[in-house]
Write an enzyme that holds these catalytic residues in place. Structure first.
Site, PDB file in Angstrom:
ATOM      1  N   ASP A 126      -4.035 -12.811   4.589  1.00  0.00           N
ATOM      2  CA  ASP A 126      -5.172 -12.257   5.256  1.00  0.00           C
ATOM      3  C   ASP A 126      -6.259 -12.779   4.299  1.00  0.00           C
ATOM      4  O   ASP A 126      -7.567 -12.411   4.816  1.00  0.00           O
ATOM      5  CB  ASP A 126      -5.132 -10.731   5.420  1.00  0.00           C
ATOM      6  CG  ASP A 126      -4.433 -10.063   4.348  1.00  0.00           C
ATOM      7  OD1 ASP A 126      -4.065 -10.542   3.350  1.00  0.00           O
ATOM      8  OD2 ASP A 126      -4.358  -8.752   4.318  1.00  0.00           O
ATOM      9  N   HIS A 158      -6.013  -7.474   0.475  1.00  0.00           N
ATOM     10  CA  HIS A 158      -6.367  -6.106  -0.255  1.00  0.00           C
ATOM     11  C   HIS A 158      -5.444  -5.798  -1.488  1.00  0.00           C
ATOM     12  O   HIS A 158      -4.479  -6.199  -1.575  1.00  0.00           O
ATOM     13  CB  HIS A 158      -5.792  -5.150   0.982  1.00  0.00           C
ATOM     14  CG  HIS A 158      -6.435  -5.519   2.184  1.00  0.00           C
ATOM     15  ND1 HIS A 158      -5.650  -6.099   3.214  1.00  0.00           N
ATOM     16  CD2 HIS A 158      -7.198  -5.091   2.912  1.00  0.00           C
ATOM     17  CE1 HIS A 158      -6.358  -6.392   4.423  1.00  0.00           C
ATOM     18  NE2 HIS A 158      -7.474  -5.555   4.107  1.00  0.00           N
ATOM     19  N   ASP A 162      -2.358 -10.850  -1.594  1.00  0.00           N
ATOM     20  CA  ASP A 162      -2.789 -10.297  -0.298  1.00  0.00           C
ATOM     21  C   ASP A 162      -4.572 -10.100  -0.551  1.00  0.00           C
ATOM     22  O   ASP A 162      -4.995  -9.969  -1.460  1.00  0.00           O
ATOM     23  CB  ASP A 162      -2.199  -9.061  -0.050  1.00  0.00           C
ATOM     24  CG  ASP A 162      -2.359  -8.212   1.290  1.00  0.00           C
ATOM     25  OD1 ASP A 162      -1.715  -8.656   2.418  1.00  0.00           O
ATOM     26  OD2 ASP A 162      -3.584  -7.973   1.557  1.00  0.00           O
ATOM     27  N   HIS A 195       0.975  -1.320   0.178  1.00  0.00           N
ATOM     28  CA  HIS A 195       0.128  -0.058  -0.206  1.00  0.00           C
ATOM     29  C   HIS A 195       0.882   1.203   0.005  1.00  0.00           C
ATOM     30  O   HIS A 195       0.260   2.298  -0.100  1.00  0.00           O
ATOM     31  CB  HIS A 195      -1.020   0.008   1.055  1.00  0.00           C
ATOM     32  CG  HIS A 195      -1.851  -1.039   1.333  1.00  0.00           C
ATOM     33  ND1 HIS A 195      -2.549  -1.534   0.319  1.00  0.00           N
ATOM     34  CD2 HIS A 195      -2.105  -2.048   2.137  1.00  0.00           C
ATOM     35  CE1 HIS A 195      -3.498  -2.438   0.465  1.00  0.00           C
ATOM     36  NE2 HIS A 195      -3.032  -2.856   2.004  1.00  0.00           N
TER      37      HIS A 195
HETATM   38  N1  Q9C Z   1     -11.809  -0.427   8.601  1.00  0.00           N
HETATM   39  C1  Q9C Z   1      -1.979  -5.093   4.588  1.00  0.00           C
HETATM   40  O1  Q9C Z   1      -2.634  -6.155   4.652  1.00  0.00           O
HETATM   41  N2  Q9C Z   1      -7.348  -1.574   7.689  1.00  0.00           N
HETATM   42  N3  Q9C Z   1      -2.609  -3.785   4.792  1.00  0.00           N
HETATM   43  C2  Q9C Z   1      -8.754  -1.023   7.095  1.00  0.00           C
HETATM   44  C3  Q9C Z   1     -11.141  -0.648   7.579  1.00  0.00           C
HETATM   45  C4  Q9C Z   1      -6.433  -1.186   6.641  1.00  0.00           C
HETATM   46  C5  Q9C Z   1      -4.056  -3.847   5.231  1.00  0.00           C
HETATM   47  C6  Q9C Z   1      -9.758  -1.332   8.103  1.00  0.00           C
HETATM   48  C7  Q9C Z   1      -5.832  -2.774   6.353  1.00  0.00           C
HETATM   49  C8  Q9C Z   1      -4.543  -2.557   5.752  1.00  0.00           C
HETATM   50  C9  Q9C Z   1      -0.470  -4.976   4.065  1.00  0.00           C
HETATM   51 ZN    ZN Z   2      -3.827  -7.204   3.297  1.00  0.00          ZN
END
Ligand code: Q9C
Ligand code: ZN
Length: 317
Positions: free
Chosen positions: A258, A171, A169, A135
């Site tokens: 995840d 995301h 991942d 990200h």
């Molecule tokens: N309510 C990685 O897996 N949280 N980053 C979002 C929204 C951020 C994840 C929660 C998620 C970032 C590297």
């Molecule tokens: Zn992630």
């Protein structure tokens, strides 16, 4: 398997993140790399390597100098236990700076670069990067990420050949996509949760295909919440066809766990055994592969999921 790792990651240890204005425990915990390493050591047939220190120019090839300078000086000026949320260089509220952030983020980039270098002599290498990177944008931290480890390694390898990045991942890797969006020598291919439903919301849609010279070299496969093993594997096969057609010299896998059914911030239904199949299918491409650790937040399972995934690459070793 060659594993590149370092203890310095634990110096990055925020206690909380801000989620919709509420302080909640930091999911990207400083124990993550430790539980992964402990699990891999049980498997025994691994070789551990420490990262070497690469010149800053490899990070500056992906990130704006003012951003890198800011992260370094902000980290160094913080007292132990203090937390900073900078306004300008930040995409969201999920990447606080603490005293050890710069040290850990720089080391994570070194871990990815060292892994990339080791592809000279090995067909698969695992870089245990923490904090994660996908990200992290040209001049912004976000989503637990500071330096984009996979993008830095991809840029480094792109001077030697064509590079494909496969991001698995949960995301979408907005930072990695942006880094190569207008390039045809590095392709970015990602499977992730539908951004209408999950972070990072503003990118990862199927109609984002690259721009200019890069048109046709970005491919996104957004998947609905509750995606199960068979749907995931089916989509992975489509992504692997794209990679095969690109015929890269190197493959970088942004590996996040995840997607697991019991992940505290995920939302897919993948079960433990499927990570072996995911690894095997990627390994079947038979391309020199650098695996870069991204997310995965269930500390009780993270080690086992990583074990299974890496086991899938035994044919490449
Ligand atoms: N309510 C990685 O897996 N949280 N980053 C979002 C929204 C951020 C994840 C929660 C998620 C970032 C590297
Ligand atoms: Zn992630």
């Amino acid at each position: 398997m060659i594993i590149v790792h370092s203890n310095l990651n634990t110096s990055h240890n925020p206690a909380f993140e801000v989620n919709d204005g509420q302080l909640v425990p930091y999911a990207e915990s400083a124990d993550r790399a430790t539980v992964i390493l402990d699990a891999l050591r049980e498997q025994a047939e691994h070789t551990e390597r420490s990262p070497r220190n690469f010149p800053l120019r490899h990070i500056l090839a992906i990130h704006k100098k003012q951003y890198v300078d800011f992260l370094r000086s902000a980290s160094q000026q913080l007292e132990q236990g203090a937390v900073l949320y900078p306004s300008y260089f930040m995409s969201d509220t999920y990447a606080p700076i603490v005293a050890g952030t710069y040290i850990a983020a720089r080391e994570a980039a070194n871990i990815a670069l060292t892994g990339a270098d080791l592809l000279q002599n090995h067909s698969v290498v695992y870089s245990l990067c923490r904090p994660p990177g996908h990200h992290a944008d040209h001049h912004a931290m976000g989503g637990y990420c500071y330096f984009n480890n996979a993008a830095i390694a991809a840029q480094y390898l792109s001077t030697q050949g064509r590079v494909a990045i496969l991001d698995i991942d949960f995301h979408h890797g907005n930072g990695t996509q942006n880094a190569f969006y207008e390039r045809s020598d590095v392709t970015y291919i990602s499977l992730h949760a539908d951004p209408r439903q999950r972070y990072p919301y503003a990118s990862g849609y199927a109609n984002e295909l690259g721009h200019g010279a890069g048109e046709g070299y970005t491919h996104n496969f957004p998947l609905p919440l509750n995606t199960n093993n068979s749907k995931y594997l089916h989509t992975l096969d489509s992504a692997l066809v794209q990679i095969g057609q690109f015929a890269p010299d190197y493959l970088i896998v942004s590996a996040g766990f995840d997607t697991f059914c019991k992940d505290p911030i995920g939302g897919f239904k993948l079960t433990e055994p499927v990570y072996l199949q995911i690894g095997e299918r990627i390994a079947n491409l038979a391309i020199p592969t650098l695996i870069v650790q991204e997310g995965g937040y269930n500390l009780d399972y993270l080690g086992r999921l990583t074990q299974r995934f890496l086991q899938g690459f035994s044919s490449l070793r």
